[in-house]
Design a protein around this motif. Structure first.
Motif, PDB file in Angstrom:
ATOM      1  N   GLU A  33       9.607  93.361  48.484  1.00  0.00           N
ATOM      2  CA  GLU A  33       9.267  92.433  47.415  1.00  0.00           C
ATOM      3  C   GLU A  33       9.363  91.003  47.940  1.00  0.00           C
ATOM      4  O   GLU A  33      10.286  90.666  48.677  1.00  0.00           O
ATOM      5  CB  GLU A  33      10.218  92.616  46.226  1.00  0.00           C
ATOM      6  N   TYR A  84      10.202  87.309  47.196  1.00  0.00           N
ATOM      7  CA  TYR A  84      10.990  86.563  46.215  1.00  0.00           C
ATOM      8  C   TYR A  84      10.525  85.112  46.181  1.00  0.00           C
ATOM      9  O   TYR A  84      10.630  84.397  47.175  1.00  0.00           O
ATOM     10  CB  TYR A  84      12.478  86.650  46.559  1.00  0.00           C
ATOM     11  N   GLU A  85      10.001  84.709  45.038  1.00  0.00           N
ATOM     12  CA  GLU A  85       9.482  83.356  44.887  1.00  0.00           C
ATOM     13  C   GLU A  85      10.324  82.590  43.878  1.00  0.00           C
ATOM     14  O   GLU A  85      10.762  83.139  42.868  1.00  0.00           O
ATOM     15  CB  GLU A  85       8.019  83.386  44.444  1.00  0.00           C
ATOM     16  N   THR A  99      16.325  87.772  49.570  1.00  0.00           N
ATOM     17  CA  THR A  99      16.751  88.329  48.283  1.00  0.00           C
ATOM     18  C   THR A  99      16.723  87.264  47.199  1.00  0.00           C
ATOM     19  O   THR A  99      16.621  86.066  47.495  1.00  0.00           O
ATOM     20  CB  THR A  99      18.166  88.906  48.390  1.00  0.00           C
ATOM     21  N   ALA A 100      16.840  87.716  45.957  1.00  0.00           N
ATOM     22  CA  ALA A 100      16.956  86.796  44.827  1.00  0.00           C
ATOM     23  C   ALA A 100      18.304  86.946  44.144  1.00  0.00           C
ATOM     24  O   ALA A 100      18.523  86.358  43.090  1.00  0.00           O
ATOM     25  CB  ALA A 100      15.832  87.062  43.821  1.00  0.00           C
ATOM     26  N   ASP A 108      20.541  87.146  39.045  1.00  0.00           N
ATOM     27  CA  ASP A 108      19.186  87.038  39.582  1.00  0.00           C
ATOM     28  C   ASP A 108      18.838  85.548  39.587  1.00  0.00           C
ATOM     29  O   ASP A 108      18.730  84.926  38.522  1.00  0.00           O
ATOM     30  CB  ASP A 108      18.203  87.819  38.707  1.00  0.00           C
ATOM     31  N   ARG A 136      16.153  84.046  40.244  1.00  0.00           N
ATOM     32  CA  ARG A 136      14.822  83.688  39.721  1.00  0.00           C
ATOM     33  C   ARG A 136      14.879  83.430  38.225  1.00  0.00           C
ATOM     34  O   ARG A 136      14.223  82.518  37.715  1.00  0.00           O
ATOM     35  CB  ARG A 136      13.824  84.804  40.012  1.00  0.00           C
ATOM     36  N   GLN A 187      19.834  94.110  49.149  1.00  0.00           N
ATOM     37  CA  GLN A 187      18.729  93.164  49.061  1.00  0.00           C
ATOM     38  C   GLN A 187      18.054  93.183  47.689  1.00  0.00           C
ATOM     39  O   GLN A 187      17.613  92.158  47.185  1.00  0.00           O
ATOM     40  CB  GLN A 187      17.718  93.533  50.149  1.00  0.00           C
ATOM     41  N   ASP A 188      17.996  94.376  47.060  1.00  0.00           N
ATOM     42  CA  ASP A 188      17.345  94.497  45.755  1.00  0.00           C
ATOM     43  C   ASP A 188      18.306  94.282  44.595  1.00  0.00           C
ATOM     44  O   ASP A 188      17.931  94.421  43.429  1.00  0.00           O
ATOM     45  CB  ASP A 188      16.667  95.861  45.618  1.00  0.00           C
TER      46      ASP A 188
END
Length: 217
Positions: free
Chosen positions: A30, A32-33, A60-61, A79, A81, A103-104
């Motif tokens: 994934e 991550y933005e 990661t986020a 999280d 984000r 990481q998730d």
């Protein structure tokens, strides 16, 4: 007369056991933005200091704030984000300096004080899933990672590397690393499939595919 100074003989470089380069890009599962224009703020609680924040070493986020040194303490996973809390973890004991967040953001894995084995916890379910018996192979384990959030990789100097599946905890394989490898040189690709290690004496960088345990470059 000025005597001629003999030119020193340069030793030939050592012959290297080179491996054909067969490495492909391994992107994260994934991307991550983040909105770089927005400031990220998360609560830290009244007690916050060195060792109270846990960041994965992979893209990661997620971040964990707090620690689980005893049954009364708790850690909170956020999280970054959304700036929202994912879950709180309590009721377990971990050596916070030897703990990893996947990481998730789904799993917390840490060394259990006194016992020495690794404890795997499901973050959203807020419960431990089981123990990884590492004490016999690695009595003072400090080096392990969770590459790609799908396996646990542990290593120490002069010992084979061991790989378990995550979260099941089944042994996938053991790997013999080059003698004299730099313990702190091991790193993983963003997707968690590739691993690099540097040989201490000749500074050769090796790349391994963790899906099959074979060198690819």
């Amino acid at each position: 007369n000025i005597p001629n100074i003999p030119v020193p003989k340069v030793p030939e470089p050592p012959k290297l056991d080179l491996i054909a380069w067969n490495v492909e890009v391994d992107p994260p599962a994934e991307i991550y933005e983040f909105d770089v224009e927005k400031e990220i703020r998360i609560p830290t609680g009244d007690r916050f200091g060195t060792g109270y924040m846990l960041l994965p070493t992979m893209p990661t986020a997620f971040v964990s704030v707090g620690r689980n040194s005893n049954d009364r303490e708790k850690s909170t996973v956020y999280d970054l984000r959304t700036r929202k809390k994912v879950a709180e973890i309590s009721g377990i004991r971990l050596d916070h300096n030897v703990s990893r967040l996947s990481q998730d953001g789904k799993f917390l894995v840490g060394r259990m004080p006194f016992e020495g084995n690794l404890l795997v916890s499901d973050i959203k379910a807020k419960k431990p899933l089981g123990k990884i018996p590492t004490k016999q192979q690695y009595p003072f384990l400090r080096n392990f990672e969770l590459p790609g959030s799908k396996r646990i990789v542990a290593w120490e100097s002069n010992k084979p590397m061991t790989i378990w599946s995550l979260p099941a905890g089944d042994i996938e394989r053991t790997m013999e690393l080059p003698k004299g490898f730099e313990v702190q040189s091991i790193s993983f690709s963003p997707g968690g499939r590739l691993m690099t290690v540097i040989h201490e004496s000749n500074k050769i960088l090796r790349v391994y595919d963790l899906d099959n345990g074979q060198p690819v470059g």
